[in-house]
Write a protein that holds these residues in place. Structure first.
Motif, PDB file in Angstrom:
ATOM      1  N   ALA A  22      -2.640 -12.355 -40.516  1.00 41.10           N
ATOM      2  CA  ALA A  22      -4.086 -11.493 -41.293  1.00 41.10           C
ATOM      3  C   ALA A  22      -4.719 -10.344 -41.016  1.00 41.10           C
ATOM      4  O   ALA A  22      -5.585 -10.357 -41.091  1.00 41.10           O
ATOM      5  CB  ALA A  22      -4.840 -12.563 -41.697  1.00 41.10           C
ATOM      6  N   LEU A  23      -4.057  -9.887 -40.141  1.00 42.18           N
ATOM      7  CA  LEU A  23      -4.599  -9.058 -39.424  1.00 42.18           C
ATOM      8  C   LEU A  23      -4.898  -7.747 -39.152  1.00 42.18           C
ATOM      9  O   LEU A  23      -4.655  -6.760 -39.944  1.00 42.18           O
ATOM     10  CB  LEU A  23      -4.218  -8.869 -37.680  1.00 42.18           C
ATOM     11  CG  LEU A  23      -4.707  -8.013 -36.724  1.00 42.18           C
ATOM     12  CD1 LEU A  23      -6.504  -9.092 -35.691  1.00 42.18           C
ATOM     13  CD2 LEU A  23      -4.025  -7.695 -35.337  1.00 42.18           C
ATOM     14  N   GLY A 208     -11.928 -17.024 -28.066  1.00 45.08           N
ATOM     15  CA  GLY A 208     -11.302 -18.217 -28.348  1.00 45.08           C
ATOM     16  C   GLY A 208     -12.359 -19.556 -28.814  1.00 45.08           C
ATOM     17  O   GLY A 208     -13.824 -19.139 -29.359  1.00 45.08           O
ATOM     18  N   ARG A 209     -12.278 -20.907 -27.969  1.00 41.32           N
ATOM     19  CA  ARG A 209     -12.148 -21.510 -28.495  1.00 41.32           C
ATOM     20  C   ARG A 209     -14.309 -21.367 -27.839  1.00 41.32           C
ATOM     21  O   ARG A 209     -15.000 -22.103 -27.758  1.00 41.32           O
ATOM     22  CB  ARG A 209     -12.365 -22.954 -27.406  1.00 41.32           C
ATOM     23  CG  ARG A 209     -12.170 -23.007 -26.398  1.00 41.32           C
ATOM     24  CD  ARG A 209     -11.388 -23.819 -25.638  1.00 41.32           C
ATOM     25  NE  ARG A 209      -9.985 -24.080 -26.523  1.00 41.32           N
ATOM     26  CZ  ARG A 209      -9.409 -24.818 -25.958  1.00 41.32           C
ATOM     27  NH1 ARG A 209      -9.467 -26.152 -25.185  1.00 41.32           N
ATOM     28  NH2 ARG A 209      -8.606 -24.953 -26.145  1.00 41.32           N
ATOM     29  N   ASP A 231     -11.162 -11.383 -31.560  1.00 38.42           N
ATOM     30  CA  ASP A 231     -12.055 -11.288 -30.245  1.00 38.42           C
ATOM     31  C   ASP A 231     -11.824 -13.531 -30.615  1.00 38.42           C
ATOM     32  O   ASP A 231     -11.662 -14.072 -29.447  1.00 38.42           O
ATOM     33  CB  ASP A 231     -13.606 -11.952 -29.894  1.00 38.42           C
ATOM     34  CG  ASP A 231     -13.986 -10.989 -29.997  1.00 38.42           C
ATOM     35  OD1 ASP A 231     -13.561 -10.378 -29.372  1.00 38.42           O
ATOM     36  OD2 ASP A 231     -15.149 -10.674 -30.489  1.00 38.42           O
ATOM     37  N   THR A 232     -11.444 -13.775 -31.706  1.00 39.64           N
ATOM     38  CA  THR A 232     -11.338 -15.317 -32.372  1.00 39.64           C
ATOM     39  C   THR A 232     -10.262 -15.454 -33.252  1.00 39.64           C
ATOM     40  O   THR A 232     -10.075 -14.419 -34.489  1.00 39.64           O
ATOM     41  CB  THR A 232     -12.218 -16.036 -33.195  1.00 39.64           C
ATOM     42  OG1 THR A 232     -13.829 -15.534 -32.322  1.00 39.64           O
ATOM     43  CG2 THR A 232     -12.267 -17.114 -33.236  1.00 39.64           C
ATOM     44  N   LEU A 233      -8.918 -16.167 -33.165  1.00 40.78           N
ATOM     45  CA  LEU A 233      -7.823 -16.213 -34.541  1.00 40.78           C
ATOM     46  C   LEU A 233      -7.712 -17.411 -34.786  1.00 40.78           C
ATOM     47  O   LEU A 233      -6.977 -18.571 -35.593  1.00 40.78           O
ATOM     48  CB  LEU A 233      -6.607 -16.093 -33.186  1.00 40.78           C
ATOM     49  CG  LEU A 233      -6.207 -14.525 -33.027  1.00 40.78           C
ATOM     50  CD1 LEU A 233      -4.918 -14.183 -32.419  1.00 40.78           C
ATOM     51  CD2 LEU A 233      -6.413 -14.014 -34.283  1.00 40.78           C
ATOM     52  N   GLY A 238      -6.976 -26.827 -34.891  1.00 39.11           N
ATOM     53  CA  GLY A 238      -5.582 -26.656 -35.689  1.00 39.11           C
ATOM     54  C   GLY A 238      -5.852 -25.988 -36.732  1.00 39.11           C
ATOM     55  O   GLY A 238      -4.752 -25.970 -37.505  1.00 39.11           O
ATOM     56  N   ARG A 239      -6.892 -25.107 -36.792  1.00 38.01           N
ATOM     57  CA  ARG A 239      -6.777 -24.335 -38.375  1.00 38.01           C
ATOM     58  C   ARG A 239      -7.001 -22.541 -37.585  1.00 38.01           C
ATOM     59  O   ARG A 239      -7.845 -22.330 -37.651  1.00 38.01           O
ATOM     60  CB  ARG A 239      -8.349 -24.527 -38.637  1.00 38.01           C
ATOM     61  CG  ARG A 239      -8.070 -25.855 -39.804  1.00 38.01           C
ATOM     62  CD  ARG A 239      -9.644 -25.705 -40.719  1.00 38.01           C
ATOM     63  NE  ARG A 239      -9.838 -25.003 -41.427  1.00 38.01           N
ATOM     64  CZ  ARG A 239     -10.952 -25.129 -41.630  1.00 38.01           C
ATOM     65  NH1 ARG A 239     -12.143 -25.285 -41.580  1.00 38.01           N
ATOM     66  NH2 ARG A 239     -11.605 -23.660 -42.629  1.00 38.01           N
TER      67      ARG A 239
END
Ligand code: KMH
Ligand code: ZN
Length: 277
Positions: A22-23, A208-209, A231-233, A238-239
């Protein structure tokens, strides 16, 4: 502060297209993403580009086409990354400014970056800052660790305010090697930001988290937001993130809950001293 600047950082230089389909990596994908994020409430796009094999590049022709394409297709403020990837030479990173962006990033110091080093020597920072002053480009000072704010103070003291006269910083938190992505670290930064020129604004992003804690802390401390697949994947445990739009929509929702709705690109221009189109 009544509104929120929402920056989308849709691509970055670290993730591979094969791992993250999706990037957005082509100009068409980037422009479509930017348009949709603008419709949701983003006002700045922080841009890294890719080559025909979806690898990070600082190719001058592609950079110019990207600036032109995003200007034509959106009303967003186009902010090119001068950070590139950890492998890019300083000369190519400085040449990013030749592509004529309205804004560009300027990282305020060297930081360990996972297993790599993101090198930002003092002389290089001074070059970026002074060239942006000369060319009418508004910098966003990227801060990966607390001491980099002190370097920014030194930079402004020695070389003067950026083009437009307004200082805007972006706290990039939670990089392995940089400051943690916590409310406590954000508050520590905010206290130092108070010693920068009056009116200095900041946005924040948590890698991330740390994305959610940083977003909530920034809103409550009067800061702005940066979100995106740079920054966030992972959207939740789990999603995987489905799109940049999903992240922008979440940020817009939090900003509205905080009664600090997204600023339009025109309002963001006024706040950050970026000339009107
Ligand atoms: N890709 C990182 C090594 C920036 O855009 O100015 C650097 C980065 C910072 O993303
Ligand atoms: Zn970046």
């Amino acid at each position: 502060m009544t509104g929120t600047v929402i920056t989308v950082a849709p691509t970055g230089a670290e993730s591979k297209k094969v791992d993250v389909p999706a990037l957005p990596v082509t100009l068409a994908e980037l422009t479509a993403t930017a348009k949709e994020c603008e419709a949701l409430g983003a006002s700045i796009v922080h841009v890294h580009i890719r080559d025909e094999d979806a690898r990070p590049t600082l190719d001058q022709g592609r950079l110019r086409d990207t600036v032109a394409g995003l200007r034509e297709g959106t009303g967003l403020i186009v902010q090119l990354s001068s950070g590139g990837s950890v492998h890019d030479p300083e000369s190519d990173r400085l040449a990013v400014l030749d592509a004529g962006p309205e804004m560009a990033s300027c990282t305020m110091g060297t930081v360990n970056f996972g297993d790599d080093v993101f090198l930002n020597r003092w002389e290089f920072i001074v070059d970026l800052h002074t060239r942006m002053q000369e060319r009418g480009i508004v910098p966003e000072y990227e801060i990966f660790d607390l001491g980099q704010l002190t370097s920014l103070q030194r930079l402004l003291g020695k070389y003067g305010l950026p083009f437009g006269g307004h200082v805007h910083v972006d706290l990039v938190m939670g990089v392995p090697g940089g400051m943690p992505g916590t409310a406590a670290a954000l508050v520590a930064c905010e206290r130092v930001i108070r010693d920068l020129p009056e009116g200095t604004t900041f946005s924040a992003t948590g890698i991330g988290r740390s994305s959610l804690p940083v977003m909530l802390a920034s809103l409550s401390a009067g800061g702005h937001l940066r979100v995106g697949m740079e920054d966030t994947l992972t959207y939740a445990k789990g999603r995987p993130v489905e799109s940049n739009m999903q992240l922008v929509a979440r940020a817009v929702g939090f900003a509205q809950l905080a009664q600090r709705p997204p600023l339009t690109p025109a309002q963001t221009r006024e706040l950050l001293g970026v000339p009107a189109r």
